[in-house]
Scaffold this motif. Sequence first.
Motif, short mmCIF file in Angstrom:
data_model
loop_
_atom_site.label_atom_id
_atom_site.label_comp_id
_atom_site.label_asym_id
_atom_site.label_seq_id
_atom_site.Cartn_x
_atom_site.Cartn_y
_atom_site.Cartn_z
N ILE A 1 1.14 1.27 -2.78
CA ILE A 1 1.90 0.01 -1.91
C ILE A 1 2.86 -0.69 -2.58
N ASN B 1 4.00 1.01 2.50
CA ASN B 1 5.01 1.57 1.39
C ASN B 1 6.31 1.90 2.08
N ARG B 2 6.64 0.85 2.76
CA ARG B 2 8.14 1.24 3.36
C ARG B 2 9.20 0.81 2.39
N THR C 1 -2.00 11.40 -2.94
CA THR C 1 -1.60 10.24 -2.46
C THR C 1 -2.46 9.18 -1.91
N TRP D 1 -2.17 2.48 4.36
CA TRP D 1 -1.50 3.20 5.56
C TRP D 1 -0.04 3.12 5.13
N PRO D 2 0.90 3.95 5.62
CA PRO D 2 2.31 4.13 5.48
C PRO D 2 2.84 2.83 5.65
#
Length: 93
Positions: free
Chosen positions: A12, A71-72, A6, A67-68
């Motif tokens: 993203i 990809n919200r 991942t 970064w997370p």
Amino acid sequence: MDAIQTLIDGNIDFEGQRLAERLTTVVLILAGLTAWLLGFFMQDLKYTLYAGLGGTVLTFLIVVPPWPMYNRHPVSWLPAGSRGEEAGEKKGQ
């Protein structure tokens, strides 16, 4: 292994792309302004160049890794061929 894959893939979403673009613009402008002011008040071009390089590296570290927060809002794609088969069936009838 899935976590490593991942991170390597770097997925993203579209909102994440918009956020990354805005962050890039804002951080580079602030870094450039800070670098210019630092060089102006210190009267040394070396400080300007180092501060500008530091701002560029900071921007790279903020924007390039997946970064997370980028990809919200993941996109749910249709399965491959599902729409094309339906359209082909309708044309043939």
